[in-house]
Design a protein around this motif. Structure first.
Motif, mmCIF file in Angstrom:
data_model
loop_
_atom_site.group_PDB
_atom_site.id
_atom_site.type_symbol
_atom_site.label_atom_id
_atom_site.label_comp_id
_atom_site.label_asym_id
_atom_site.label_seq_id
_atom_site.Cartn_x
_atom_site.Cartn_y
_atom_site.Cartn_z
ATOM 1 N N VAL A 123 0.850 -1.197 0.000
ATOM 2 C CA VAL A 123 0.000 0.000 0.000
ATOM 3 C C VAL A 123 0.883 1.243 0.000
ATOM 4 C CG1 VAL A 123 -1.790 1.275 1.239
ATOM 5 C CG2 VAL A 123 -1.809 -1.232 1.247
ATOM 6 N N ALA A 124 1.977 1.186 0.782
ATOM 7 C CA ALA A 124 2.899 2.316 0.853
ATOM 8 C C ALA A 124 3.515 2.600 -0.514
ATOM 9 C CB ALA A 124 3.999 2.035 1.881
ATOM 10 N N ILE A 125 3.936 1.535 -1.207
ATOM 11 C CA ILE A 125 4.531 1.695 -2.537
ATOM 12 C C ILE A 125 3.537 2.350 -3.489
ATOM 13 C CG2 ILE A 125 5.377 0.468 -4.571
ATOM 14 C CD1 ILE A 125 6.536 -1.631 -2.650
ATOM 15 N N VAL A 130 1.658 6.926 -6.677
ATOM 16 C CA VAL A 130 0.521 7.740 -7.114
ATOM 17 C C VAL A 130 0.707 9.188 -6.668
ATOM 18 C CG1 VAL A 130 -1.950 8.137 -6.803
ATOM 19 C CG2 VAL A 130 -1.107 5.815 -7.174
ATOM 20 N N GLY A 131 1.097 9.364 -5.405
ATOM 21 C CA GLY A 131 1.275 10.714 -4.876
ATOM 22 C C GLY A 131 2.332 11.498 -5.641
ATOM 23 N N MET A 132 3.447 10.852 -5.955
ATOM 24 C CA MET A 132 4.509 11.543 -6.688
ATOM 25 C C MET A 132 4.081 11.878 -8.111
ATOM 26 S SD MET A 132 8.132 9.887 -5.516
ATOM 27 C CE MET A 132 8.785 10.236 -3.873
ATOM 28 N N ALA A 133 3.291 11.002 -8.702
ATOM 29 C CA ALA A 133 2.783 11.287 -10.046
ATOM 30 C C ALA A 133 1.910 12.539 -10.035
ATOM 31 C CB ALA A 133 1.999 10.089 -10.568
ATOM 32 N N ALA A 136 4.243 15.661 -9.346
ATOM 33 C CA ALA A 136 5.045 15.979 -10.532
ATOM 34 C C ALA A 136 4.173 16.338 -11.731
ATOM 35 C CB ALA A 136 5.941 14.795 -10.886
ATOM 36 N N GLN A 137 2.872 15.988 -11.635
ATOM 37 C CA GLN A 137 1.933 16.213 -12.736
ATOM 38 C C GLN A 137 2.550 15.709 -14.042
ATOM 39 O OE1 GLN A 137 0.785 20.375 -12.620
ATOM 40 N NE2 GLN A 137 -0.684 20.010 -10.996
ATOM 41 N N ILE A 138 2.805 14.396 -14.053
ATOM 42 C CA ILE A 138 3.531 13.796 -15.175
ATOM 43 C C ILE A 138 2.811 13.971 -16.511
ATOM 44 C CG2 ILE A 138 4.707 12.094 -13.749
ATOM 45 C CD1 ILE A 138 2.608 10.069 -14.531
ATOM 46 N N TRP A 139 1.508 14.239 -16.476
ATOM 47 C CA TRP A 139 0.772 14.441 -17.714
ATOM 48 C C TRP A 139 1.112 15.808 -18.333
ATOM 49 C CZ3 TRP A 139 -1.202 14.038 -12.830
ATOM 50 C CH2 TRP A 139 -1.657 15.211 -12.236
ATOM 51 N N ALA A 140 1.658 16.727 -17.514
ATOM 52 C CA ALA A 140 2.012 18.052 -18.028
ATOM 53 C C ALA A 140 3.518 18.307 -17.952
ATOM 54 C CB ALA A 140 1.280 19.140 -17.239
ATOM 55 N N GLY A 281 -1.436 15.145 -3.761
ATOM 56 C CA GLY A 281 -0.335 14.212 -3.978
ATOM 57 C C GLY A 281 0.623 14.177 -2.800
ATOM 58 N N VAL A 282 0.911 15.335 -2.217
ATOM 59 C CA VAL A 282 1.808 15.400 -1.059
ATOM 60 C C VAL A 282 1.228 14.603 0.103
ATOM 61 C CG1 VAL A 282 2.756 16.925 0.715
ATOM 62 C CG2 VAL A 282 2.842 17.606 -1.687
ATOM 63 N N LEU A 283 -0.074 14.766 0.352
ATOM 64 C CA LEU A 283 -0.720 14.039 1.445
ATOM 65 C C LEU A 283 -0.663 12.533 1.220
ATOM 66 C CD1 LEU A 283 -3.863 16.300 2.093
ATOM 67 C CD2 LEU A 283 -1.795 16.098 3.495
ATOM 68 N N ILE A 284 -0.858 12.115 -0.038
ATOM 69 C CA ILE A 284 -0.817 10.685 -0.355
ATOM 70 C C ILE A 284 0.604 10.142 -0.162
ATOM 71 C CG2 ILE A 284 -1.071 8.980 -2.204
ATOM 72 C CD1 ILE A 284 -3.310 10.715 -3.354
#
Length: 316
Positions: A123-125, A130-133, A136-140, A281-284
């Motif tokens: 779950v941590a992984i 997900v949070g880092m994605a 970082a807003q990898i879509w942009a 994302g930071v919270l996640i």
């Protein structure tokens, strides 16, 4: 008082990220700053040991080699990668990337050292990825790709620091581990930081604090002293004091608040802000880090490696 000490330690660590960014932008290279920082910590730790525990200077040849490795990978490179990441990324994001090293420790414990790791690690992984994605807003792709890579390299080195350092504090004092590792880190950067190219006159020049403190300027030497003493050694000392009354589990989880403080100071001081999706994302990510902190059965690490929870023993 233990929680107060732990919070103060995290607050100073978090504030030091913004201080580091100001120093780098003033013309000090990340390598030169790292050299100054680890040297200040080594000197202060050495003086304290000289007064309180001279026996800590006596270590075996094998320990000396291990300390050299810890100083190189777990201290010298992690701080350089972090300082470099801060020069390319917002402070909070750089620190968050570095903190993902906690997750790497749990994975190494499970797959390399065959330790018992609780199922929550998966779950941590997922939470961290997900949070880092989201952050970082990898879509942009709004962030520096090089900055992200350097931040993740800092995480790898931080994992080395944890994995090697936690085994060393079992055989010698935490302050001794801090001294020897910082001493070897200082020796490494003495040769590779190009400190001789640093203009000494820059030390007495006044440096603007930037952002909302643009009108405030301080001598660079004072900022460097703050970075090494108040922003580095003092947080370690406060963490030791915290562990006098807290378990490593409690102290380790409280230490994750450093990321929150880093974002807060970067916002208030440097005007570095996040949008709603990035904040989520930071919270996640923080949730994933806390889960990773407690995934290793019977032990949870904290940033200063002052103590680990004792292994859980079965009752017969």
């Amino acid at each position: 008082m233990g929680y107060l000490y732990a919070i103060l330690a995290s607050l100073l660590f978090g504030l030091n990220g913004s201080t580091t960014k100001v120093i780098v932008e003033a013309g000090v290279t990340p390598a030169q700053l790292t050299f100054a920082r680890v040297t200040i910590i080594a000197v202060v730790a050495g003086v304290v040991l000289l007064i309180k525990n001279r026996h800590a200077f006596r270590i075996t040849r094998r320990q000396l080699l291990v300390m050299a490795g810890l100083g190189l990978f777990g201290v010298a490179l992690v701080q350089w990668f972090y300082a470099t990441a801060i020069s390319l990324l917002p402070v909070g994001i750089a620190l968050m990337l570095e903190y993902s090293g906690v997750l790497m420790v749990a994975m190494a414990a499970r797959f390399v050292f065959q330790e018992q790791v609780k199922a929550r690690i998966w779950v941590a992984i997922g939470a961290v990825l997900v949070g880092m994605a989201l952050v970082a807003q990898i879509w942009a792709s709004p962030l520096s790709g090089l900055g992200v890579i350097v931040g993740l390299l800092a995480a790898v080195c931080l994992a080395v620091y944890f994995l090697v350092g936690e085994r060393q504090v079992a055989s010698t004092s935490p302050l001794a581990v801090l001294f020897w590792s910082m001493l070897f880190a200082s020796a490494f950067w003495f040769f590779f930081s190009a400190w001789w190219q640093f203009d000494p006159m820059l030390l007495v020049s006044r440096t603007s604090l930037g952002g909302s403190l643009e009108s405030v300027s301080l001598p660079l030497w004072l900022l460097l002293l703050w970075n090494g003493l108040i922003g580095s050694f003092m947080p370690y000392l406060l963490s030791y004091l915290a562990l006098a009354t807290l378990s490593a589990t409690g102290a380790g989880i409280v230490s994750t608040s450093e990321v929150i403080f880093a974002f807060a100071f970067a916002y208030l001081w440097l005007s570095e802000s996040l949008d709603v999706i990035q904040m989520l994302g930071v919270l996640i990510v923080l949730t994933g880090i806390v889960l990773a902190q407690t995934a290793r059965a019977g032990q949870t690490l904290d940033l200063d490696l002052a103590r680990r929870d004792p292994p859980v023993t079965k009752q017969h």
